[in-house]
Design an enzyme around this catalytic site. Structure first.
Site, PDB file in Angstrom:
ATOM      1  N   GLY A  48      40.087  25.372  13.682  1.00  0.00           N
ATOM      2  CA  GLY A  48      39.184  26.406  14.184  1.00  0.00           C
ATOM      3  C   GLY A  48      39.670  27.263  15.335  1.00  0.00           C
ATOM      4  N   GLU A 103      39.241  25.426  22.508  1.00  0.00           N
ATOM      5  CA  GLU A 103      38.289  25.036  21.458  1.00  0.00           C
ATOM      6  C   GLU A 103      37.651  26.269  20.844  1.00  0.00           C
ATOM      7  OE1 GLU A 103      37.146  22.644  19.651  1.00  0.00           O
ATOM      8  OE2 GLU A 103      36.202  21.074  20.829  1.00  0.00           O
ATOM      9  N   ASP A 104      37.314  26.190  19.569  1.00  0.00           N
ATOM     10  CA  ASP A 104      36.564  27.293  18.953  1.00  0.00           C
ATOM     11  C   ASP A 104      35.121  27.303  19.442  1.00  0.00           C
ATOM     12  OD1 ASP A 104      36.006  24.907  17.604  1.00  0.00           O
ATOM     13  OD2 ASP A 104      36.253  25.747  15.595  1.00  0.00           O
ATOM     14  N   ASP A 107      29.717  22.235  20.499  1.00  0.00           N
ATOM     15  CA  ASP A 107      28.410  22.061  19.875  1.00  0.00           C
ATOM     16  C   ASP A 107      27.750  20.816  20.497  1.00  0.00           C
ATOM     17  OD1 ASP A 107      26.475  22.714  17.844  1.00  0.00           O
ATOM     18  OD2 ASP A 107      27.299  21.135  16.589  1.00  0.00           O
ATOM     19  N   LYS A 135      27.330  26.208  22.419  1.00  0.00           N
ATOM     20  CA  LYS A 135      25.931  26.104  21.983  1.00  0.00           C
ATOM     21  C   LYS A 135      25.236  25.084  22.863  1.00  0.00           C
ATOM     22  CE  LYS A 135      26.351  26.553  16.954  1.00  0.00           C
ATOM     23  NZ  LYS A 135      26.153  25.778  15.725  1.00  0.00           N
ATOM     24  N   PHE A 157      24.227  28.664  12.914  1.00  0.00           N
ATOM     25  CA  PHE A 157      25.545  28.271  12.435  1.00  0.00           C
ATOM     26  C   PHE A 157      26.393  29.526  12.288  1.00  0.00           C
ATOM     27  CE2 PHE A 157      28.897  26.609   9.773  1.00  0.00           C
ATOM     28  CZ  PHE A 157      29.107  25.374  10.386  1.00  0.00           C
ATOM     29  N   VAL A 158      27.500  29.556  13.025  1.00  0.00           N
ATOM     30  CA  VAL A 158      28.334  30.761  13.045  1.00  0.00           C
ATOM     31  C   VAL A 158      29.658  30.531  12.320  1.00  0.00           C
ATOM     32  CG1 VAL A 158      27.350  31.833  15.114  1.00  0.00           C
ATOM     33  CG2 VAL A 158      29.124  30.096  15.363  1.00  0.00           C
ATOM     34  N   ASP A 164      34.648  27.948  10.435  1.00  0.00           N
ATOM     35  CA  ASP A 164      34.432  27.866   8.985  1.00  0.00           C
ATOM     36  C   ASP A 164      33.083  27.282   8.623  1.00  0.00           C
ATOM     37  OD1 ASP A 164      35.093  25.131   9.868  1.00  0.00           O
ATOM     38  OD2 ASP A 164      35.112  24.662   7.731  1.00  0.00           O
ATOM     39  N   ARG A 170      36.962  31.640   7.724  1.00  0.00           N
ATOM     40  CA  ARG A 170      37.752  31.596   8.958  1.00  0.00           C
ATOM     41  C   ARG A 170      38.414  32.946   9.240  1.00  0.00           C
ATOM     42  NH1 ARG A 170      38.258  26.243  10.643  1.00  0.00           N
ATOM     43  NH2 ARG A 170      38.473  24.651   9.035  1.00  0.00           N
TER      44      ARG A 170
END
Ligand code: IMP
Ligand code: MG
Length: 186
Positions: A48, A103-104, A107, A135, A157-158, A164, A170
């Site tokens: 990610g 990090e992407d 969460d 988030k 949810f993105v 992904d 992606r």
């Protein structure tokens, strides 16, 4: 709206390509200032964070080394398993390095906590974290530290810009919201 798979709709766009590029520049500027005169190691999470890290690294004017780890916690669905596992360790030695984990998205925070701990135990001189997205409403761990955050997002949810859903989307250049209403998790 983008529909690649029947019923799976990406509502564009939560964050545009231009907004991302501008924010990446700002984050890199902060890093350049805070680590002035030092060498840093960017440690990205596969898959990610690779697109974010590639753009971020090119805005950094320090002596920088790049490496990746792969962690597993999510599978292909949208819920965290809570159990983080290092599937692919770093290649570079982290002892004595100024490591910034890239990090992407943060969460639940489980991955972030695991990685900070892993890097600290590897004997890094310093550990920081840079996440494109955060988030906060989904957090399951207390007092998570993240020094650099691109954008806070709501509980949606993105996908896109590295993120992904079941390995898809992606490659979108922007961050979009995935409408999972008609979707089975597969
Ligand atoms: P955490 O351990 O629960 O913080 O999960 C972090 C990982 O979950 C991220 O690196 C992503 O791979 C995945 N993830 C969490 N939320 C999303 C999302 O909205 N879209 C895509 N992937 C997500
Ligand atoms: Mg993922």
């Amino acid at each position: 709206m983008l529909e690649l798979v029947k019923g799976e709709i990406v509502e564009k766009q939560l964050i545009s390509q231009e907004q991302i590029a501008a924010r990446v520049k700002e984050l890199a500027k902060e890093i350049n200032e805070q680590y002035a005169g030092q060498q840093i190691t960017l440690l990205g999470t596969l898959v990610g964070a690779n697109i974010f890290m590639s753009d971020l690294a090119r805005e950094i004017s320090l002596n920088v080394q790049l490496d990746f780890v792969k962690v597993a916690s999510y599978g292909d669905g949208t819920e965290t398993s809570g159990n983080v596992e290092l599937v692919f360790p770093p290649t570079l030695p982290l002892a004595g390095a100024n490591v910034i984990i890239v990090e992407d998205i943060i969460d639940s925070g489980n991955t972030a906590v695991f990685l900070r701990d892993y890097v600290a135990k590897s004997g890094a001189a310093s550990v920081a974290m840079c996440a494109l997205l955060n988030k906060p409403s989904r957090r399951l761990v207390a007092n998570l530290q993240c020094e650099y955050i691109g954008f806070d997002v709501e509980n949606v949810f993105v996908v896109g810009y590295g993120l992904d859903y079941a390995q898809r989307y992606r490659n979108l250049p922007y961050i979009g919201i995935l409408n999972l209403d008609n979707n089975e998790v597969n």
